[in-house]
Structures are given as C-alpha cells and as structure tokens.
Design a protein around this motif. Structure first.
Motif, PDB file in Angstrom:
ATOM      1  N   ALA A   1      74.283  15.407 -89.073  1.00  0.00           N
ATOM      2  CA  ALA A   1      73.928  13.988 -89.045  1.00  0.00           C
ATOM      3  C   ALA A   1      72.781  13.700 -90.007  1.00  0.00           C
ATOM      4  O   ALA A   1      72.812  12.713 -90.759  1.00  0.00           O
ATOM      5  CB  ALA A   1      73.544  13.580 -87.625  1.00  0.00           C
ATOM      6  N   VAL A   2      71.769  14.577 -90.003  1.00  0.00           N
ATOM      7  CA  VAL A   2      70.637  14.383 -90.909  1.00  0.00           C
ATOM      8  C   VAL A   2      71.124  14.405 -92.360  1.00  0.00           C
ATOM      9  O   VAL A   2      70.752  13.557 -93.186  1.00  0.00           O
ATOM     10  CB  VAL A   2      69.551  15.460 -90.684  1.00  0.00           C
TER      11      VAL A   2
ATOM     12  N   THR B   1      79.763  11.803 -98.702  1.00  0.00           N
ATOM     13  CA  THR B   1      79.125  11.870 -97.384  1.00  0.00           C
ATOM     14  C   THR B   1      79.686  13.034 -96.588  1.00  0.00           C
ATOM     15  O   THR B   1      78.953  13.777 -95.928  1.00  0.00           O
ATOM     16  CB  THR B   1      79.354  10.552 -96.622  1.00  0.00           C
TER      17      THR B   1
ATOM     18  N   LEU C   1      73.034  11.272 -93.222  1.00  0.00           N
ATOM     19  CA  LEU C   1      72.095  10.152 -93.320  1.00  0.00           C
ATOM     20  C   LEU C   1      71.345  10.183 -94.657  1.00  0.00           C
ATOM     21  O   LEU C   1      71.176   9.151 -95.317  1.00  0.00           O
ATOM     22  CB  LEU C   1      71.102  10.243 -92.157  1.00  0.00           C
TER      23      LEU C   1
ATOM     24  N   VAL D   1      71.510   7.097 -97.233  1.00  0.00           N
ATOM     25  CA  VAL D   1      70.324   6.255 -97.429  1.00  0.00           C
ATOM     26  C   VAL D   1      69.612   6.560 -98.741  1.00  0.00           C
ATOM     27  O   VAL D   1      69.141   5.649 -99.426  1.00  0.00           O
ATOM     28  CB  VAL D   1      69.353   6.429 -96.236  1.00  0.00           C
TER      29      VAL D   1
END
Lengths: 369, 296
Positions: free
Chosen positions: B80-81, B196, B84, B88
């Motif tokens: 997840a990190v 991603t 992200l 971002v």
C-alpha cells in the motif's frame, strides 16, 4: 571592452561576500534564534565552519552532477579519503602535517583516477550504482578496521601534537573558521574557472547531449574522467579541512546517507548555478546542526506525540523539505530568483538513461535556447 | 564438506532476500525508468509493520499463527505504501527521471528517519515459531531451518512473477511496456495503471524481504533497508536492468560469493569481492548478464 553592470556585480558579489564572511570572527554580535552564542563564540564558529566546508564539498559535487550531468552516488568516498587518510597519517603513523597532507592529496588523485576509469565505462543509472558500490566498499573497509587503522565504528580521534599551534585549542576556532572559508573560496574559484575553461564547455555539452559531443569528434570519456578526478580531488581537500574542524574521523562521512545529503544540498540550492550548491550546502548543514536543538526545545517537547516524533527527526524534516522542493521548485532556491524554462533539474533530463534513445519515448527532449 | 553445505545454503538464503528486493527494483526500472531509492524504505516499513502488528495480535492462537497473520498484513502495508508513493509522488513527475530519483532519495531519508523516530534506533526481535531456529541435518551440516523458508519463499515469488508476467493480461502489458512503452500507449492501453501495479508488487516483495531478514538476522533495525538495498542494486546491475531472470541468477551468485569469501578469506572481504565482481562484469559486459533488453 565594455563592462556591463551585471558583469561587474557578478565579479564583486563573491568578493564582498567573502570579505563579510572573513570578518565574522571579529564581531561579537548576538544573533538571537539563529545561533546560541555570539558570532565570535567557538560554538557558533564551528557550526559556521562546518557549513562552509560542506558548502565547498557540495560545489565540488555540483561540478559532477550539475555541470556534467553525471549522477554519482559515491561522492562520500573521495571526501572520506581526505578525512581518513590524513587522520591515519597524523594519528597512527605520527607523520608531520605537510607529509600527511601530501600523501592525502596524492591518494586523492590516484584513487579517483582508477575508480573513474572503470566506473565511467558505463553511463546513466549504471554509473550511479557503480559509484554507490565503490563507496560501499570504502564503508566496509572503514568498518573492518584493517590493522586497527580506521578505528571501525568508534572512529579515529586526531592527535593534535603534530599540528601547528594555531589550529589547536578552543580559542583558535576562528583560525579553523578562516581555513574553512579559504577552502570554500578556493573551490568556488576553481569551479568557476573550470566551468569557464574549454573542457568546462565540453562538460556542459556532455550534459546536454553526449552523442552530439561524440559526433563532433571529441571523446566524452576523457572529459568525464577529467571532471570526475577534479571534483573528487576537491572533495578530498574538503575532507582534510573537515577533519581539522571536527578533530576526528567518524564512519558517518562514508555512509550512503552522506552522499545522499550532498545530492540534497545541491538540489536544494539549484544545480549548475553559481551560488546554488554553496547556498544549499550551508543551509543543509546549518539545519542539520540546529534542528536537533530545536527538537529538544520545550516548545516541541510540549507537543502531542503525533507531532513531536516527526519534528524530533532532522532527517525527516530535511527529506520532506527536499521532496517538496523537487516537486514544486525544481530550480532550487537560486532558481526562485531566475526565470524561464530549462533551468535547474529540467536541464539534466536525458542525462540519466544510458543511450537514452533506445527506449524511443525516452529520447532527449528538444532543448531550444 | 559440511561447512561448504552450510555456507552454500546460507548464501542461497541471503541471495533469496537480494532477489526479492532486486526483482521489484528491476521491474520498476525496466518499465518506468525510475531508480527507486525508496525501495529500502518499503522494506523497512513492511518489517516494522509486521513487528508492530505482531505485538497487537499477541495472544491469539500460537506464535506461528500470529506471526504469519502479522506478516501477511505487513506485506499489504508495504504494498500500500509503495502504491501510494507511485500515485502521489512519482506520477506527477512522469517522464522526468532525475526528479523521480530525487523524490525517492528524499523518501528514503524521510521514511527511515520517521521509523527511527517512532520505534527507536535499537534492533527489534520478532517472536518466531521455535522450529525456525532449530536446525536440520543436510549432508552432515546443521542448517538453521529459516534458511529453507527464505529460499522457498524466493522460489515461489520467482515462479509466481514468471507466471504473472507470461500468463496474465496485466503481465503482458508490463512486459510490452518494458519493451516499448510508446507503442503500448499508442495501442490505447493505459500503461500508467501498470506502473501502480508494478510499484505495489515491488513494495510487497520488498516487505517480504524485510520480514525474512528479521528471521535471517534475528532482528530488524531502521537501517536494514538501506544496507540491503545497496547489494540489491549491485544484483540488479549485474543481472541486467529490467530482467527478472537475470536478477535471480545474479542474486544467487552474489549471495554465494559473499558467504564463501567471508568464510574462506576473511570477514568483510565478501562485501568487497561483490563490488569487485560488479567492476569485472561492467568491464566485460556493460549491459549486465542478460543484456539490457527486457526478458521476463
């Protein structure tokens, strides 16, 4: 020959700045907030000396990264060579100062020549990783402490008996400050001179488009080796000054984090600009030295844990500041003043991928003007 | 003989961790041209998330169950990190490789410092099932069982990645993207979604390496990510950027060389000989073992 006001300013500004900085140890001004003691106190002078030394080392790194477009992740190595070789010669072998200096500078020429000759056979990212690996080899060597020379994790204190008196003792911190200032000024002058020389123009051409330099019949390899050796040599000299200012060597100077810190300094200030790297180096070092005391202050300690923890870690703050600058101010702090496209980091595009044309999409963007 | 067997299996265990880190690095670089310095931070975050979750889950069932559960959640945190970070921070800098590298450098510094601020600089120890610390006799050598866990995990990841890249539609897009991103985009496929995905997979594998390193070394510390990352970089360069198979071979070679040299020559020499190997490979084959073209 006409002298434009701008050119006059460009020549006078460094001179005036240097004279002002040279006068600092003579002033007993109190600067609240910025420093704990008055300007001429040894503590303040040591912080300022550290800022100037690392500002100089950052300028030497900018020669490689900002002007030639070579992304090295091993600039800690030549710096640490300066720190450790001179510390070992002075403390372990008990050589005199000049002999130790001579040995260090010789090593500072020969080692980068060898490593550069191998490392520069590859370009772009591979070069970055190779330099990282070489620096790591240096770190392992320091850690391994062969013949108890480097002192391993403990580091190596400097024995002061072999040094001239004017560098020894708290009262003489001002002399060390002047030494650091002289080093920064020396690097500034050398970098300006080198960048303006004809090899300097080739370096900048390599940054813009290496293939084109080759087509023109020049050998980029030789010019890259030249700038690699020069910038490493300047960093080695910086290591010697650093050793005198801090009075000892610690493994921190060869850690990967130190190279990353140099990169952060150059980018914060603005790559390939006249004052950028110096400004970035000074600012980074100042914050690195001062933020821990800020974290210990009662204001921060009074905050709830969720705010206090990040604020107590200088590297967290510096890392975050760095990310924000890269995202929003790609030209660095000096880029804030300058206008127009194609400045700072944008100019370095295309220098990262070896043979950047092979990917099709990653071909160098057209540079106009 | 028994020493050689012990060194070989330990070296393979070390190589397994290098492979887990290098596979993600290599895929990310191959597809996006991003040299991800934050990869070590993903590793550290995954390892610490596992440690923290194990403390939270303490008391349910046995140690083994709580550890596996915590590790599974820790891997998700790592993924997840990573996803992200891609969404971002990396995506806005699309096609600007230098700035992407710089952002990951900043992240590596910031995340490591944050982990140190929250959990302290001291080493933390996992509560692992006893059998991982026990030894098994192989050809006369007593091998700690955790080595087999590391090797098996890396083998499963290697096979899983190969299957993913060769047998699934997303794998096809990733492979095609590594080969020629412009063409994939021209065919109307949004290659950014693959970015991603690749980041998430890389983060997962890195977190896995972090958890395994906690068993291998007996503890985790905030600097673990950085120190393993450097050898993973060497593995990636030796194996050839963008190649999973090349990374696997190089990881085994580097792991074994490190162990042998550390034992038979002298401690610390293993790390130096790895650097020497890198120099030799670069002199002989600057593009790495498998060349610079992407092979899955």
């Amino acid at each position: 020959m006409t002298v434009t006001p701008r050119a006059l300013l460009g020549a006078l500004l460094p001179l005036v700045l240097g004279l002002l900085l040279a006068a600092v140890p003579l002033l007993s001004l109190d600067v609240p907030w910025l420093f704990n003691g008055p300007l001429d106190s040894p503590g303040t002078l040591q912080v300022l000396a550290a800022c100037l030394v690392l500002g100089g080392v950052a300028m030497s790194y900018d020669l490689l990264f900002g002007y030639t477009g070579l992304l090295s992740f091993g600039h800690a190595l030549p710096f640490a060579l300066g720190v450790y070789v001179s510390a070992i010669a002075l403390t372990r072998w008990e050589w005199g100062m000049w002999a130790a200096l001579g040995l260090t500078l010789a090593v500072g020429l020969v080692v980068p020549l060898g490593l550069g000759a191998v490392g520069l056979r590859v370009g772009g990212i591979a070069f970055a990783m190779v330099t990282l690996a070489f620096a790591q080899a240096g770190a392992v060597l320091v850690q391994k402490n062969p013949r108890a020379l480097t002192g391993g994790d403990e580091g190596l204190g400097l024995s002061f008996e072999r040094l001239p008196d004017f560098f020894v003792g708290v009262l003489n911190t001002k002399n060390l400050y002047w030494l650091a200032l002289a080093y920064a000024a020396f690097v500034f002058v050398v970098v300006r001179w080198a960048v303006g020389s004809s090899p300097g123009h080739v370096w900048q051409a390599i940054r813009e488009n290496e293939q084109r330099v080759e087509v023109l019949g020049l050998h980029p390899y030789r010019f890259k080796l030249m700038v690699f050796v020069l910038s490493s040599f300047l960093a080695t000299a910086g290591g010697v000054v650093y050793l005198l200012v801090f009075g000892g060597a610690t493994p921190a100077v060869i850690s990967p984090n130190f190279t990353l810190a140099l990169l952060v300094m150059v980018v914060i200030g603005g790559t390939g600009t006249r004052f950028g790297a110096l400004l970035g180096g000074v600012l980074y070092t100042y914050l690195d030295q001062r933020l821990p005391s800020l974290a210990g202050s009662s204001e921060v300690q009074g905050l709830p844990g969720i705010l206090r923890t990040p604020l107590s870690e200088p590297l967290f703050l510096l890392g975050t500041l760095f990310i924000l600058l890269v995202l929003f101010v790609p030209g660095g702090l000096t880029g804030l003043a300058a206008r127009g496209p194609g400045r700072g980091l944008r100019r370095l595009e295309g220098s990262l991928r070896p043979g950047g044309t092979s990917g099709g999409v990653t071909a160098q963007p057209e540079e106009v003007g | 003989m028994s020493t050689l067997v012990l060194l070989t299996i330990t070296g393979l265990g070390l190589g397994a961790m290098y492979f887990l880190i290098a596979s993600g690095l290599s895929l990310i670089y191959g597809l996006m041209g991003v040299l991800n310095f934050a990869h070590g931070a993903f590793l550290t975050v995954g390892a610490y998330a596992t440690w923290w979750l194990q403390g939270v889950l303490d008391g349910i069932e046995s140690t083994a169950v709580s550890f596996v559960l915590a590790a599974a959640l820790g891997l998700l945190v790592g993924a997840a990190v990573a996803a992200l970070v891609e969404l971002v921070l990396i995506r806005p800098l699309y096609q600007r490789h230098i700035e992407q590298v710089l952002v990951t450098v900043g992240l590596a510094l910031a995340i490591t410092a944050l982990v140190q601020g929250i959990w302290g600089a001291d080493a933390r120890v996992y509560a692992v099932p006893d059998w991982t610390i026990d030894t098994t006799e192989v050809l006369g050598a007593a091998i700690p069982n955790d080595r087999f866990v590391e090797i098996a995990t890396a083998a499963v990841v290697l096979i899983g990645l190969q299957l993913f890249l060769r047998r699934t539609r997303y794998g096809l897009i990733v492979r095609a993207g590594v080969e020629n991103r412009a063409m994939v985009t021209a065919l109307g496929i949004d290659v950014r979604r693959a970015f991603t995905l690749v980041f998430a997979i890389g983060g997962l594998a890195a977190a896995l390496a972090g958890v395994l390193s906690g068993i291998y070394f007996g503890s985790i510390d905030p600097e673990r990510g950085t120190s393993l990352l450097i050898f993973a970089f060497i593995v990636v360069v030796i194996g050839g950027l963008g190649s999973i198979g090349g990374s696997a071979v190089a990881a085994v070679v580097v792991g074994l060389l490190q162990q042998y040299a550390n034992y038979y020559a002298s401690s610390g020499l293993g790390d130096l000989s790895v650097v020497l190997l890198l120099a030799v490979v670069l002199l002989l084959r600057p593009a790495g073992l498998s060349g610079s073209t992407a092979t899955a």
